[in-house]
Write a protein that holds these residues in place. Structure first.
Motif, short mmCIF file in Angstrom:
data_model
loop_
_atom_site.label_atom_id
_atom_site.label_comp_id
_atom_site.label_asym_id
_atom_site.label_seq_id
_atom_site.Cartn_x
_atom_site.Cartn_y
_atom_site.Cartn_z
N SER A 83 0.81 -1.22 0.00
CA SER A 83 0.00 0.00 0.00
C SER A 83 0.84 1.26 0.00
O SER A 83 0.34 2.35 -0.30
CB SER A 83 -0.92 0.01 1.23
OG SER A 83 -0.16 -0.05 2.43
N GLY A 84 2.12 1.14 0.34
CA GLY A 84 2.99 2.31 0.37
C GLY A 84 2.82 3.11 1.65
O GLY A 84 1.99 2.79 2.51
N PRO A 85 3.60 4.18 1.83
CA PRO A 85 3.47 5.02 3.03
C PRO A 85 2.11 5.71 3.06
O PRO A 85 1.68 6.28 2.05
CB PRO A 85 4.61 6.03 2.87
CG PRO A 85 4.89 6.06 1.41
CD PRO A 85 4.63 4.68 0.90
N GLY A 148 9.91 -3.01 2.55
CA GLY A 148 11.26 -2.78 3.04
C GLY A 148 12.11 -2.04 2.03
O GLY A 148 11.63 -1.59 0.98
N LEU A 149 13.40 -1.92 2.33
CA LEU A 149 14.31 -1.18 1.46
C LEU A 149 14.42 -1.81 0.07
O LEU A 149 14.62 -1.11 -0.92
CB LEU A 149 15.70 -1.12 2.12
CG LEU A 149 16.80 -0.38 1.36
CD1 LEU A 149 16.43 1.09 1.18
CD2 LEU A 149 18.13 -0.51 2.10
N VAL A 154 9.51 1.97 -4.71
CA VAL A 154 8.84 2.64 -3.59
C VAL A 154 9.61 2.44 -2.29
O VAL A 154 9.72 3.35 -1.47
CB VAL A 154 7.39 2.15 -3.45
CG1 VAL A 154 7.34 0.67 -3.12
CG2 VAL A 154 6.65 2.95 -2.38
N GLY A 155 10.17 1.24 -2.11
CA GLY A 155 10.92 0.96 -0.90
C GLY A 155 12.27 1.66 -0.86
O GLY A 155 12.63 2.30 0.13
N SER A 156 13.01 1.54 -1.95
CA SER A 156 14.35 2.12 -1.98
C SER A 156 14.32 3.64 -1.88
O SER A 156 15.10 4.24 -1.13
CB SER A 156 15.07 1.69 -3.27
OG SER A 156 14.34 2.10 -4.42
N GLY A 163 15.53 8.20 5.46
CA GLY A 163 16.70 7.83 6.25
C GLY A 163 17.76 8.92 6.23
O GLY A 163 18.36 9.24 7.26
N PHE A 164 18.00 9.50 5.05
CA PHE A 164 19.00 10.57 4.94
C PHE A 164 18.54 11.80 5.73
O PHE A 164 19.35 12.45 6.39
CB PHE A 164 19.20 10.92 3.47
CG PHE A 164 20.38 11.81 3.22
CD1 PHE A 164 21.65 11.45 3.62
CD2 PHE A 164 20.22 13.02 2.55
CE1 PHE A 164 22.75 12.27 3.38
CE2 PHE A 164 21.31 13.85 2.32
CZ PHE A 164 22.57 13.47 2.72
N HIS A 165 17.24 12.09 5.65
CA HIS A 165 16.71 13.21 6.43
C HIS A 165 16.78 12.89 7.93
O HIS A 165 17.15 13.76 8.74
CB HIS A 165 15.27 13.49 6.04
CG HIS A 165 14.63 14.56 6.87
ND1 HIS A 165 13.86 14.27 7.98
CD2 HIS A 165 14.63 15.92 6.75
CE1 HIS A 165 13.44 15.40 8.51
NE2 HIS A 165 13.89 16.41 7.80
#
Length: 222
Positions: A83-85, A148-149, A154-156, A163-165
């Motif tokens: 479903s995504g975020p 997941g990543l 969509v995951g990556s 994650g960078f933020h």
């Protein structure tokens, strides 16, 4: 502090010849002829601003990559069963807490400028708590996602961007803790508070970046 002291020119580039063509407000921020001691805070902030601009280029490269991938893979963006975020109440509250912290950290810095050290400490501590709340909330959100990543684009893209933020938020919290601890050193901020100003500017930068990421990752999904 002796405000009449002239510091030695540390600039590797002879900019004095172009200095006379610049507006007065910009002259005091350039590393030309060293400048007076009271101008060093402004010059240091100018240098830190340039650093943040370089950081924004990294974020912009990630954002444009995300937009490009999203537009070119719109049909198969979400793998089957994913479903995504989602724009949940939890995510909204987490976002409000982070963005509201900018309205706490700025009065904290202003309090230090006016030598209200106790007010600075309390407001600064509240900002630390708000930033920590966001990081914990982001970790909880990650643990509940159904991808997941390695789950397609969509995951990556989601985990790289957030994650960078999140790494920048963590850095900001560490900087704030450092400045708070240093406030208990007698006379530490009598000669200036560049560290506090830089940490405040960095935090505003982190909040602004999240506005863009929130719009892309959550509002675009809605």
């Amino acid at each position: 502090m002796n405000r009449g002291v002239i510091h030695v020119d540390e600039s590797p580039v002879p900019l004095e010849r172009w200095r006379r063509f610049l507006p007065n407000w910009l002259k005091r921020y350039l590393p030309v002829r060293g400048g007076r001691s009271e101008d060093h805070h402004g010059k240091a902030i100018f240098g830190f601003t340039v650093f943040l601009l370089s950081e924004s280029i990294v974020f912009l490269s990630f954002i444009f990559t995300y937009v490009g991938l999203r537009l070119t893979h719109s049909r198969n963006w979400l793998p089957p069963g994913v479903s995504g975020p989602e724009l949940s109440t939890f995510v909204i509250i987490n976002t409000v807490v982070l963005l509201s912290s900018s309205f706490v950290i700025q009065p904290a810095e202003n309090s230090l400028k006016h030598d209200h050290i106790q007010k600075f400490r309390w407001l600064w501590l509240i900002t630390i708590c708000m930033g920590s709340y966001f990081l914990i909330g982001q970790g909880i959100e990650w643990s509940k996602l159904d991808f997941g990543l390695s789950t397609g684009l969509v995951g990556s893209t989601f985990y790289v961007l957030t994650g960078f933020h999140g790494l920048h938020v963590l850095t900001g919290v560490i900087l704030q803790i450092t400045m708070l601890v240093r406030s208990f050193i007698p006379g530490n901020y009598e000669k200036g508070h560049f560290g506090v100003s830089a940490a405040t500017l960095f935090w505003h930068f982190v909040d602004i970046i999240w506005v863009f990421l929130f719009s892309l990752l959550y509002l675009w999904q809605a």
